[in-house]
Design an enzyme around this catalytic site. Structure first.
Site, PDB file in Angstrom:
ATOM      1  N   HIS A 227      -5.252   7.750  -2.012  1.00  0.00           N
ATOM      2  CA  HIS A 227      -6.166   6.712  -1.524  1.00  0.00           C
ATOM      3  C   HIS A 227      -7.334   6.505  -2.487  1.00  0.00           C
ATOM      4  O   HIS A 227      -7.799   7.423  -3.128  1.00  0.00           O
ATOM      5  CB  HIS A 227      -6.678   7.088  -0.136  1.00  0.00           C
ATOM      6  CG  HIS A 227      -5.688   6.763   0.936  1.00  0.00           C
ATOM      7  ND1 HIS A 227      -5.596   7.443   2.129  1.00  0.00           N
ATOM      8  CD2 HIS A 227      -4.709   5.838   0.976  1.00  0.00           C
ATOM      9  CE1 HIS A 227      -4.626   6.947   2.866  1.00  0.00           C
ATOM     10  NE2 HIS A 227      -4.056   5.964   2.183  1.00  0.00           N
TER      11      HIS A 227
ATOM     12  N   HIS B 127       0.845  -1.217   0.000  1.00  0.00           N
ATOM     13  CA  HIS B 127       0.000   0.000   0.000  1.00  0.00           C
ATOM     14  C   HIS B 127       0.868   1.251   0.000  1.00  0.00           C
ATOM     15  O   HIS B 127       0.691   2.158  -0.822  1.00  0.00           O
ATOM     16  CB  HIS B 127      -0.905  -0.007   1.235  1.00  0.00           C
ATOM     17  CG  HIS B 127      -1.718   1.265   1.430  1.00  0.00           C
ATOM     18  ND1 HIS B 127      -3.048   1.376   1.087  1.00  0.00           N
ATOM     19  CD2 HIS B 127      -1.358   2.484   1.925  1.00  0.00           C
ATOM     20  CE1 HIS B 127      -3.474   2.609   1.364  1.00  0.00           C
ATOM     21  NE2 HIS B 127      -2.474   3.308   1.885  1.00  0.00           N
ATOM     22  N   GLU B 128       1.832   1.312   0.906  1.00  0.00           N
ATOM     23  CA  GLU B 128       2.667   2.522   1.018  1.00  0.00           C
ATOM     24  C   GLU B 128       3.475   2.765  -0.252  1.00  0.00           C
ATOM     25  O   GLU B 128       3.648   3.909  -0.676  1.00  0.00           O
ATOM     26  CB  GLU B 128       3.591   2.421   2.234  1.00  0.00           C
ATOM     27  CG  GLU B 128       2.876   2.367   3.576  1.00  0.00           C
ATOM     28  CD  GLU B 128       1.862   3.494   3.774  1.00  0.00           C
ATOM     29  OE1 GLU B 128       0.826   3.252   4.421  1.00  0.00           O
ATOM     30  OE2 GLU B 128       2.073   4.612   3.236  1.00  0.00           O
TER      31      GLU B 128
ATOM     32  N   HIS C  64       1.719   4.775  -2.719  1.00  0.00           N
ATOM     33  CA  HIS C  64       1.900   6.230  -2.518  1.00  0.00           C
ATOM     34  C   HIS C  64       3.263   6.672  -3.045  1.00  0.00           C
ATOM     35  O   HIS C  64       3.358   7.702  -3.710  1.00  0.00           O
ATOM     36  CB  HIS C  64       1.814   6.585  -1.031  1.00  0.00           C
ATOM     37  CG  HIS C  64       0.469   6.416  -0.417  1.00  0.00           C
ATOM     38  ND1 HIS C  64      -0.703   6.840  -1.000  1.00  0.00           N
ATOM     39  CD2 HIS C  64       0.110   5.852   0.763  1.00  0.00           C
ATOM     40  CE1 HIS C  64      -1.719   6.540  -0.223  1.00  0.00           C
ATOM     41  NE2 HIS C  64      -1.275   5.944   0.842  1.00  0.00           N
TER      42      HIS C  64
END
Lengths: 76, 168
Positions: free
Chosen positions: B129, B119-120, B123
């Site tokens: 998101h 997930h990170e 980014h």
């Protein structure tokens, strides 16, 4: 009387937690006029597909407790 | 999916990463492997390639930290915020930080490092998101078995919007 006092203090704390959550993850964008707290709650409820009440109800509180990423949910 | 304002993305396809320090919760080899597999989630569907470096600066610096850790975004203890990362760019851009007040795991106990890292790194590559439940870039943590993990179509559309598809 103490129960009432306790009730008030916990709802004050809930409100503080809510505002901290909204400021962190749904920050007021400089370009948007200041939204009412009810509108800001609705913005969060809309993002997480919750019932749009504009109130700090149980499912909104529960969502706030979920472990999560530290990045805001509205990209700014 | 969402990208960050101005669509920041890396202008190169070969990116470097460095694991600056380790959590005491897992053997270092397990951390290395979770991070490697988390990058593969994105290199499997784009032309991006990730190379690990062991000293100096890397595009994506990965660190475990507690509380205030020098970027002005302090962690908040166990639970709540698990990690954060910065959009592509110079300096701190792309870096990923993991809250070491959490208990990091490779399975379904506590917090699965592979899932949060994947997930990170979304980014770090320019994805913000998503509000699609089940998408990797959805902000709330939920466990799925890493062995059967599959990137959602929403995540795939977002990352390929930034970097294109993987050439066959």
């Amino acid at each position: 009387f103490p129960a009432q006092l306790k009730l008030e203090s916990s709802s004050n704390r809930d409100l503080e937690d809510l505002k901290a959550y909204l400021d962190r993850f749904f920050p007021l964008l400089t370009k948007t006029p200041s939204l009412s707290l009810e509108d800001r709650i609705k913005e969060m409820q809309r993002f997480f597909h919750l019932t749009l009440t504009g109130k700090l109800n149980a499912e909104t509180k529960e969502t706030m407790k979920q472990p999560r990423c530290g990045i805001p949910d509205i990209a700014n | 999916y969402e990208t960050f304002p101005g669509n920041p993305r890396w202008r190169k396809r070969h990116l470097t990463y460095r694991i600056v320090n380790y959590t005491p919760d897992l053997p270092q080899k397990k951390v290395d492997d979770a991070i490697r597999r988390a990058f593969m989630v994105w290199s499997d569907v784009t032309p991006l390639k990730f190379q690990r470096v062991f000293k100096g600066h890397a595009d994506i610096m990965i660190q475990f930290a507690r509380g205030e850790h020098g970027d002005g975004y302090p962690f908040d203890g166990k639970g709540k915020t698990l990690a954060h990362a910065f959009a592509p760019g110079e300096g701190i851009g792309g870096d990923a930080h993991f809250d070491d007040a959490e208990r990091w795991s490779e399975y379904n106990q506590e917090v699965n490092l592979f899932l949060v890292a994947a997930h990170e790194f979304g980014h770090s590559l320019g994805l913000a998101h998503s509000n699609v439940q089940g998408a990797l870039m959805y902000p709330l943590y939920s466990y799925v078995n890493p062995a059967t993990f599959r990137l959602s179509e929403d995540d795939k559309r977002g990352i390929q919007k930034l970097y294109g598809r993987k050439s066959s």
